[in-house]
Design an enzyme around this catalytic site. Structure first.
Site, PDB file in Angstrom:
ATOM      1  N   LYS A 199       0.838  -1.215   0.000  1.00  0.00           N
ATOM      2  CA  LYS A 199       0.000   0.000   0.000  1.00  0.00           C
ATOM      3  C   LYS A 199       0.870   1.261   0.000  1.00  0.00           C
ATOM      4  O   LYS A 199       0.545   2.258  -0.637  1.00  0.00           O
ATOM      5  CB  LYS A 199      -0.910   0.025   1.246  1.00  0.00           C
ATOM      6  CG  LYS A 199      -1.871  -1.131   1.310  1.00  0.00           C
ATOM      7  CD  LYS A 199      -2.691  -1.111   2.587  1.00  0.00           C
ATOM      8  CE  LYS A 199      -1.991  -1.616   3.815  1.00  0.00           C
ATOM      9  NZ  LYS A 199      -1.701  -3.045   3.832  1.00  0.00           N
ATOM     10  N   GLN A 257      -2.647  -2.352   7.664  1.00  0.00           N
ATOM     11  CA  GLN A 257      -3.225  -3.704   7.724  1.00  0.00           C
ATOM     12  C   GLN A 257      -4.294  -3.840   6.617  1.00  0.00           C
ATOM     13  O   GLN A 257      -4.274  -3.068   5.678  1.00  0.00           O
ATOM     14  CB  GLN A 257      -3.776  -4.037   9.114  1.00  0.00           C
ATOM     15  CG  GLN A 257      -2.711  -4.064  10.204  1.00  0.00           C
ATOM     16  CD  GLN A 257      -2.428  -2.703  10.805  1.00  0.00           C
ATOM     17  OE1 GLN A 257      -3.336  -1.935  11.073  1.00  0.00           O
ATOM     18  NE2 GLN A 257      -1.175  -2.397  11.024  1.00  0.00           N
TER      19      GLN A 257
HETATM   20  P1  IMP Z   1      -1.229  -6.470  16.244  1.00  0.00           P
HETATM   21  O1  IMP Z   1      -1.788  -5.503  15.272  1.00  0.00           O
HETATM   22  O2  IMP Z   1       0.211  -6.206  16.606  1.00  0.00           O
HETATM   23  O3  IMP Z   1      -2.113  -6.642  17.463  1.00  0.00           O
HETATM   24  O4  IMP Z   1      -1.201  -7.920  15.536  1.00  0.00           O
HETATM   25  C1  IMP Z   1      -2.394  -8.633  15.269  1.00  0.00           C
HETATM   26  C2  IMP Z   1      -2.280  -9.403  13.971  1.00  0.00           C
HETATM   27  O5  IMP Z   1      -2.191  -8.496  12.882  1.00  0.00           O
HETATM   28  C3  IMP Z   1      -1.019 -10.286  13.863  1.00  0.00           C
HETATM   29  O6  IMP Z   1      -1.351 -11.446  13.119  1.00  0.00           O
HETATM   30  C4  IMP Z   1      -0.054  -9.419  13.083  1.00  0.00           C
HETATM   31  O7  IMP Z   1       0.913 -10.196  12.400  1.00  0.00           O
HETATM   32  C5  IMP Z   1      -1.010  -8.737  12.131  1.00  0.00           C
HETATM   33  N1  IMP Z   1      -0.507  -7.440  11.675  1.00  0.00           N
HETATM   34  C6  IMP Z   1      -0.529  -6.255  12.332  1.00  0.00           C
HETATM   35  N2  IMP Z   1       0.003  -5.285  11.589  1.00  0.00           N
HETATM   36  C7  IMP Z   1       0.358  -5.852  10.419  1.00  0.00           C
HETATM   37  C8  IMP Z   1       0.933  -5.330   9.215  1.00  0.00           C
HETATM   38  O8  IMP Z   1       1.219  -4.140   9.063  1.00  0.00           O
HETATM   39  N3  IMP Z   1       1.140  -6.241   8.229  1.00  0.00           N
HETATM   40  C9  IMP Z   1       0.798  -7.551   8.340  1.00  0.00           C
HETATM   41  N4  IMP Z   1       0.259  -8.075   9.440  1.00  0.00           N
HETATM   42  C10 IMP Z   1       0.036  -7.227  10.473  1.00  0.00           C
END
Ligand code: IMP
Length: 331
Positions: free
Chosen positions: A18, A168
């Site tokens: 992105k 995300q």
């Molecule tokens: P959190 O956002 O750190 O709580 O992670 C929750 C889930 O979202 C996990 O599976 C992370 O690997 C995924 N995730 C969070 N941010 C990203 C990103 O920028 N790219 C890919 N996966 C993400």
């Protein structure tokens, strides 16, 4: 007055590129804004062959555009300041970076809770994201206006042409993603309106996917057995599929067209970009999953044709662009 808003967002599990798209088209806008997430995200862009990485500051900064961090975002102060320092040292105008007074602050306690309780269980990025959003919902969070110096606080109105840059993606969305293997914010493009504009102003919904799927962190749709597949392992290497925040290897699978069609329909994508086609060309294997079955192709062109036909028949996408890893896409 805002003329229109275009929204860039992810159609899969994050890491679709992105940031690259945002950087490529930002020059045509008056603002580039983030509406969700925090230092869990990682955007990589190449400018004159030099690689730059950001986690919280929108890619508009690379094109000298006001870069706004919205009320739905979460900010870790030290990481924010160190990103500003990095951008400043690389010659970018950090005076353009502004944060909504309503954005929430990630504390060291949030990070500690994430590392101790969530990282192993869900494969979070360990950045304190879920605990911070949970304190926000419990009405006990700390807002940017309480701790950020005035110079960084956003106190104007958006106007002209606005570009919103998602972090995300659809399948990590707190409501629509594969709960509980999701992030804690709204990644869907409708949530861009949390920046403070009417949904009626949205012009384009630019959805970004890759020609294969990847996942960092735990997800039942990506079984551990995928690690053993030679072609998929070659894609990890060729596509440099390593987390830009965590450095973790991403689990790769063939493009799941059923899921892609579903996320396009759910999010209302008008303009579809499918990235990293060169990686499959290098690896020399061409496959998608459709109707829960693997479908093989002899070359990239027949694979692209198949994808285009199915997406055109099953969604109301207006444009489809296939792109290569470092290729610049212009609007
Ligand atoms: P959190 O956002 O750190 O709580 O992670 C929750 C889930 O979202 C996990 O599976 C992370 O690997 C995924 N995730 C969070 N941010 C990203 C990103 O920028 N790219 C890919 N996966 C993400």
């Amino acid at each position: 007055m805002i003329n229109y808003v275009d929204v860039i967002y992810g159609l899969a599990w994050g890491d679709e590129g992105k940031g690259k798209i945002s950087n490529a088209i930002a020059k045509d806008y008056d603002y580039v804004c983030r509406w969700n997430g925090g230092p869990n995200a990682g955007h990589t862009v190449y400018i004159n062959n030099t690689k730059y990485k950001t986690h919280i500051i929108p890619c508009g900064i690379f094109q000298d555009k006001p870069s706004i961090i919205g009320p739905g975002c979460v900010l870790h102060l030290e990481k924010f300041y160190s990103e500003l320092k990095y951008l400043n040292e690389n010659g970018f105008n950090i005076g353009l970076v502004k944060v909504s007074p309503k954005a929430h602050i990630i504390t060291d306690d949030h990070v500690a809770y994430d590392l101790d309780n969530l990282k192993n269980k869900f494969g979070t990025t360990g950045q304190g994201i879920a605990p911070c959003y949970s304190d926000k919902m419990l009405r006990k969070g700390i807002r940017a206006e309480q701790v950020l110096p005035k110079e960084f606080l956003w106190n104007e109105k958006l106007h002209g042409a606005v570009l919103c840059e998602g972090a995300q993606s659809v399948w990590l969305d707190i409501d629509h993603g594969t709960y509980p293997y999701v992030t804690s914010s709204s990644t869907m493009p409708y949530a861009a309106c949390s920046l403070g504009f009417s949904p009626r102003l949205v012009r384009k919904l630019i959805g970004v996917a890759k020609i294969y799927d990847t996942k960092s962190g735990v997800d039942p749709l990506f079984p551990e057995t995928l690690w053993e597949d030679e072609s998929l392992s070659a894609i990890i290497t060729e596509g440099a599929e390593f987390g830009s925040t965590t450095g973790r290897k991403r689990l790769v699978n063939w493009l799941n067209l059923d899921k892609l069609i579903q996320s396009i329909r759910l999010s209302g994508c008008t303009d579809l970009i499918i990235n990293k086609c060169d990686v499959l060309e290098t690896v020399g294997k061409f496959k998608v999953i459709f109707d829960d079955q693997a479908v093989n192709f002899y070359n990239l062109d027949t694979m692209k044709e198949f994808i285009t036909t199915l997406i055109t028949e099953n969604t109301s996408v207006e444009t489809i662009v296939f792109s290569a890893s470092k290729e610049q896409i212009l609007s």
